[in-house]
Write an enzyme that holds these catalytic residues in place. Structure first.
Site, PDB file in Angstrom:
ATOM      1  N   GLU A   1       0.806  -1.026  -0.146  1.00 28.30           N
ATOM      2  CA  GLU A   1      -0.058   0.036   0.143  1.00 28.30           C
ATOM      3  C   GLU A   1       0.876   1.216  -0.025  1.00 28.30           C
ATOM      4  OE1 GLU A   1      -3.838  -1.926   2.707  1.00 28.30           O
ATOM      5  OE2 GLU A   1      -2.484  -0.205   3.511  1.00 28.30           O
TER       6      GLU A   1
ATOM      7  N   LYS B   1       2.414   4.424   1.504  1.00 23.51           N
ATOM      8  CA  LYS B   1       2.334   4.935   2.548  1.00 23.51           C
ATOM      9  C   LYS B   1       2.182   6.766   2.687  1.00 23.51           C
ATOM     10  CE  LYS B   1       4.955   4.582   6.659  1.00 23.51           C
ATOM     11  NZ  LYS B   1       4.876   6.043   7.474  1.00 23.51           N
TER      12      LYS B   1
ATOM     13  N   ARG C   1      -2.554   9.448  11.738  1.00 25.53           N
ATOM     14  CA  ARG C   1      -3.380   8.186  11.816  1.00 25.53           C
ATOM     15  C   ARG C   1      -4.722   8.546  12.493  1.00 25.53           C
ATOM     16  NH1 ARG C   1      -1.431   2.691  12.568  1.00 25.53           N
ATOM     17  NH2 ARG C   1      -3.250   1.359  12.461  1.00 25.53           N
TER      18      ARG C   1
END
Ligand code: ATP
Length: 580
Positions: free
Chosen positions: A247, A249, A254
């Site tokens: 994936e 980054k 977050r």
């Protein structure tokens, strides 16, 4: 529980420096706590009054605390401040200054908690006076050690040194016989982020009740973390599953999004409520997530809608503010790149495999520029991983996160294990620089590339000896147009033997040799020693240097082959990488 019991334990904890002793002291304290008190005892031990994610804190300032101690001790705030300066802390000052003395009815943990919650909730006109009065009332009824603890809790400075894991060990020791039995408690904590809840459940329902604690909306799950490796090539073996999801980054924050109908709560990596900071993400979740109740994990990233590019983390952090949030959100819009789904329509997804969770995520999200699943490929091939990584870096992303697709690729809340491995651009500083390399040969293309070249052999320039020494053969990074251009570019460049100024080993010998004329800009992953390539050749060890996972960037027609990156520069990059 009497507050004196807690205060006495906290004095003892403050005096011990051994983690084992700390665990024993806490285990003793927790063993005696009543079901209604045990959660509060846990929060107090951590210096809190509620679970961290709730955002409920007292954290009152020095002026309020000085006024409260003064009121309780019948003195002036100035003399309290002087005592605090002398002792170094308001807790000690409160302990030292005489109060009305302990009340006939001893203080309880519950009463102190009630008072501190009132202080935390106080708002609006007159709230400052109410805070002073409430705190003074508690202090007036307290003994010196109790006063010290109350003030430290009220000011958010109760630093006993016991962390979450010490507390879980103590719970296990008190109720399950040994701290070795911590695992199920830790699991429940990881999915609930509330140690008080775990303790209360354990006390009242035993282990089976703890094991039944599940993911719940508006209560954050502790995020799954990533491991790191020294070399990108270690990733497939470490992950161990034939298929790996690679994936993008993102370099943002977050964010775990909890959607309960139209009610959306966002939690940060540290489990604080950041909902007010991201009104745009709240809207995206409300409008683009089709399930009624869902928990997503992902990254909030600052996004430039004009250039369609991500902006750096520092830009996003300008949104970390209490005021003018909407205005700054318009200036710096954030997009939400969801990479996981933890819960949907009443069911926990933590024990489902990553491919299942990802399928659910894709099914539940109607993507647009403001919210979408993380971009990714699924592969088992190291070359494909490397290619995806380099493409990410070229687009300004931070790197990749590789994720296991095995049957047991569960979401491991709070864990940092080998199922998720990150690889960032700063692990490979060589890559920051591209190399400009002279093309000294090419291999014939096969399959789709039949009729043109499949790869070009590239060399660095050695000015001392005035020769070209090979570094890599480049077969990726070419567009279709580049490929078509290859045969045109090198038509007529072929010579029938290895040119005199080109040094190559037999293993590197290409199908066609060229006299060095063209320069290609090449990006690679790392420089390693190699018996195949002759750059910086060591005749005794029969080793040179090679650029691994090279990728074509563009032609440098403004450069002559003698202006290519030198072999000494490549050697310096190699040494820098190895720290010698
Ligand atoms: P860590 O979170 O591992 O302690 P850190 O906070 O320094 O370290 P990084 O080293 O940048 O963060 O790497 C992990 C973080 O990367 C995650 O916590 C998450 O915020 C972010 N991230 C970005 N994209 C992804 C993705 N596709 N999958 C998982 N995490 C991602």
């Amino acid at each position: 529980m009497k507050f004196a019991t807690f205060a006495a334990c906290s004095e003892e904890l403050g005096a011990t420096s051994s983690r084992n002793d700390m665990t024993t002291l806490l285990a003793r304290l927790l063993a005696t706590a009543a079901p209604d008190d045990i959660a509060v005892v846990c929060y107090f031990t951590l210096g809190d009054i509620a679970p961290g994610y709730s955002g409920v804190t007292t954290g009152i300032g020095d002026r309020t605390v000085a006024a409260a101690i003064a009121l309780a001790a019948g003195t002036t705030p100035l003399s309290v401040e002087a005592a605090a300066r002398e002792t170094g802390d308001y807790g000690d000052a409160a302990a030292r200054l005489a109060g009305a003395g302990p009340a006939a009815e001893p203080l309880t943990v519950a009463a102190v908690h009630r008072g501190l919650m009132d202080i935390a909730r106080a708002a609006g006109p007159g709230s400052a006076e109410r805070e002073v009065e409430t705190l003074a009332a508690l202090l007036s009824a307290a003994t010196p050690p109790e006063r010290r603890s109350i003030v430290r809790l009220a000011t958010g400075k109760m630093r006993l040194g016991a962390g979450d894991m010490t507390l879980l060990d103590a719970l296990a020791e008190a109720y399950l016989g040994s701290k070795d039995a911590r695992a199920p408690l830790e699991h429940a904590y990881n999915i609930s982020s509330d140690i008080g809840l775990v303790a209360r459940t354990l006390k009242s329902g035993g282990l089976p009740a703890v094991e039944a604690i599940s993911v719940t909306l508006h209560r954050p799950v502790r995020p799954m973390l990533t491991q790191r490796v020294a070399r990108l090539s270690e990733i497939p073996e470490r992950i161990g599953s034939p298929a790996i999801a690679v994936e993008e980054k993102y370099d943002g924050e977050r964010v775990q999004a909890h959607k309960d109908g139209d009610d959306v709560t966002l939690f940060s990596r540290r489990l604080t409520d950041v909902t007010h900071q991201y009104p745009d993400i709240v809207r995206s979740v409300q409008e683009h997530v089709t399930a009624g109740t869902v928990i997503l994990d992902g990254e909030a990233v600052a996004f430039d809608h004009e250039t369609k590019t991500y902006r750096p983390f520092q830009t996003l952090m300008r949104r970390r503010r209490k005021h003018r949030v909407g205005e700054v959100a318009r200036e710096i819009p954030a997009t939400y790149r969801a990479f996981d789904l933890l819960y949907m329509d009443g069911a926990s997804y933590l024990r489902r495999s990553y491919p299942d969770r990802r399928a659910a995520l894709e099914a539940v999200l109607s993507p647009d520029e403001n919210i979408s699943p993380a971009d990714r490929i699924v592969t088992g091939d190291l070359n494909a991983i490397t290619g995806f990584y380099i493409a990410c870096i070229e687009r300004g992303l931070e790197g990749i996160v590789c994720k296991s697709c095995a049957d047991d690729s569960f979401y491991r809340a709070g864990a940092r294990e080998w199922q998720w491995i990150k690889w960032k651009s700063d692990y490979a500083p060589d890559l920051a620089d591209t190399l400009d390399l002279a093309v000294v040969g090419a291999n014939a293309g096969r399959g789709k590339r039949a009729g043109t070249f499949g790869s070009i052999l590239c060399a660095a320039y050695n000015p001392e000896e005035d020769i070209f020494q090979t570094v890599c053969a480049v077969g990726t990074g070419f567009t279709d147009a580049d490929l078509a251009d290859l045969s045109r570019r090198f038509a007529g460049a072929t010579v029938d033997r290895q040119p005199a100024r080109v040094m190559a080993t037999p293993q590197a010998a290409p199908d066609f040799w060229f006299v060095p004329a063209d320069v290609a800009e090449v990006r690679g992953l790392e420089i390693t020693e190699s018996p195949v390539h002759t750059c910086n050749w060591d005749p005794e060890r029969r080793r040179g240097l090679a650029l691994r996972f090279p990728r074509f960037v563009r032609w440098r027609d403004d450069r002559s082959p003698e202006a290519a990156t030198t072999t000494a520069e490549v050697a310096a990059m190699f040494r820098r990488r190895r720290g010698v």
